[in-house]
Design a protein around this motif. Sequence first.
Motif, short mmCIF file in Angstrom:
data_model
loop_
_atom_site.label_atom_id
_atom_site.label_comp_id
_atom_site.label_asym_id
_atom_site.label_seq_id
_atom_site.Cartn_x
_atom_site.Cartn_y
_atom_site.Cartn_z
N LEU A 57 2.42 -1.17 1.60
CA LEU A 57 1.44 -0.11 1.82
C LEU A 57 0.36 -0.06 0.75
O LEU A 57 -0.59 0.72 0.85
CB LEU A 57 2.16 1.24 1.88
CG LEU A 57 3.13 1.41 3.06
CD1 LEU A 57 3.98 2.67 2.86
CD2 LEU A 57 2.38 1.47 4.37
N GLY A 58 0.50 -0.90 -0.27
CA GLY A 58 -0.51 -0.91 -1.32
C GLY A 58 0.12 -0.90 -2.70
O GLY A 58 1.31 -1.15 -2.86
N GLU A 61 -6.18 6.68 -2.82
CA GLU A 61 -7.15 6.47 -1.74
C GLU A 61 -7.75 5.06 -1.80
O GLU A 61 -8.05 4.46 -0.76
CB GLU A 61 -8.27 7.52 -1.83
CG GLU A 61 -7.87 8.92 -1.41
CD GLU A 61 -7.78 9.09 0.11
OE1 GLU A 61 -7.85 8.07 0.83
OE2 GLU A 61 -7.63 10.23 0.56
N ASP A 102 -2.86 2.23 1.50
CA ASP A 102 -3.30 2.48 2.88
C ASP A 102 -2.70 3.81 3.33
O ASP A 102 -1.65 3.86 3.97
CB ASP A 102 -2.86 1.34 3.79
CG ASP A 102 -3.51 1.42 5.17
OD1 ASP A 102 -4.02 2.50 5.53
OD2 ASP A 102 -3.48 0.41 5.90
N ASP A 150 -3.77 6.03 5.50
CA ASP A 150 -3.75 6.24 6.95
C ASP A 150 -2.52 5.58 7.58
O ASP A 150 -1.87 6.16 8.45
CB ASP A 150 -5.02 5.68 7.59
CG ASP A 150 -6.27 6.46 7.20
OD1 ASP A 150 -6.15 7.69 6.98
OD2 ASP A 150 -7.35 5.86 7.09
N ARG A 151 -2.22 4.39 7.12
CA ARG A 151 -1.04 3.68 7.65
C ARG A 151 0.24 4.41 7.23
O ARG A 151 1.17 4.54 8.04
CB ARG A 151 -1.03 2.24 7.12
CG ARG A 151 0.16 1.40 7.59
CD ARG A 151 0.22 1.26 9.08
NE ARG A 151 1.39 0.48 9.49
CZ ARG A 151 1.87 0.45 10.72
NH1 ARG A 151 1.28 1.15 11.71
NH2 ARG A 151 2.94 -0.27 11.01
#
Length: 438
Positions: A172-173, A210, A214, A216-217
């Motif tokens: 996810l990042g 941000e 991610d 939104d994911r």
Amino acid sequence: MKPQLLVGAASSGSGKTTFTLGLLRALKNRSLKAQPFKCGPDYIDTKYHLLAAGEESVNLDLFLSSESHIRNLYAKYGSDADVCITEGVMGLYDGYDGMKGSSAKLAELLGIPVVLILNAKSMAYSAAPVLFGYKHFNKNINIAGVVFNRVSSETHYAYLQQACKDTGVECLGYIPNKKELEVPSRHLGLSIDNSFCMDDFANRAAEIIEEFVDLDRLLKISNMPFCLPDKSEQDELDIRGDIKIAVAYDNAFNFIYRENLAQLKRLGKVVFFSPLDDAKLPSADLVYLPGGYPELYLDKLTENKTMLRSIKAFAENGGNLLAECGGMMYLSKVIVGMDGNPYSMVGVFDQEATMQDMKLTLGYRTFTYNGIENIRGHEFHYSRINDPQMDSISDVSIYNAKGLRTKTNLFRYKNTIAGYTHLYWGELDLMNLWNHKC
């Protein structure tokens, strides 16, 4: 349907709190109402949550309360939120007895996915077996994705992404390795530095999330059905009593579980007072002195003579008074501060509390008192009591989570009950503590 997740980690110090605070602030910046929860008994992380989200956090503790109570709390406080975020405690599977009481057990109970925070500072592709283990260790735990912390570069992140691809765990990042994203050390393991600005920290963490995560994911993969609270149970909880309850709340005394306060409000009218700043107690049938940081305000506490006399008179006149940890220290004759000097306090108990030769005592506690079985709480303090007043020690055995007897005492003088244990009474009729003779 709403996004719901638990922020877990492989170990303490992985960055759960930093990520949680940034996530809460990022959601707030998006005009989403995020309801924070905290796995375990920690008072400080819930204060952080409030500052970051603008919503009061709720402790969910599987030792202090039953599974049905946990479900009811989650449903009650999360029902009006757009997103529910639960911060885990320690490593994902670390509980008071194996997995019992762990973040993983809470996620399983609530049926919510886990976003794993993995400290990648000294790790690259070796993240693969770690992720594989977390993904397959327990089929009842849904590891929805991972966010890597302390990533040094894009090249470093590429190795971590490959580890995710090869183990089937969604990436996810990441959070870059930046000094400004470290929460400063806490006073005695509990309190943030007064010079630290949590608002600025939350904003910076939100900006990082941000940019590099991610979001939104994350919200999409954690979107799931939410169980609403049972209306009949809620109607029963809303019944109000008519007693007057005075609760100490200021910089020196502020360790209060949200649901404990809700229970007090069901007993009657709650008013707050400050042992630091108010001249005397308000009129009350019950006084509650919670834990906090009296050791940081000894000058001001000892100088407020009218408040000291007011509380002493309330106790001498047989008023119902409950004091926990810092509140119990305040009822002692003196507190010896970290400077080695003694400071006069209320004097309900003829004993000395001291901050000298500090040693950490912590853990869950359970005991039977006044016919009430399975009273539960948590102990966390560096102070100790020198030469406790023996005739004030109740004949009560207090046990830890393993069922072993501890050295913790419960003190009683007339209708004043005090001790180091922070009690949880979300499922307990607190007034039963005074309803019968011991």
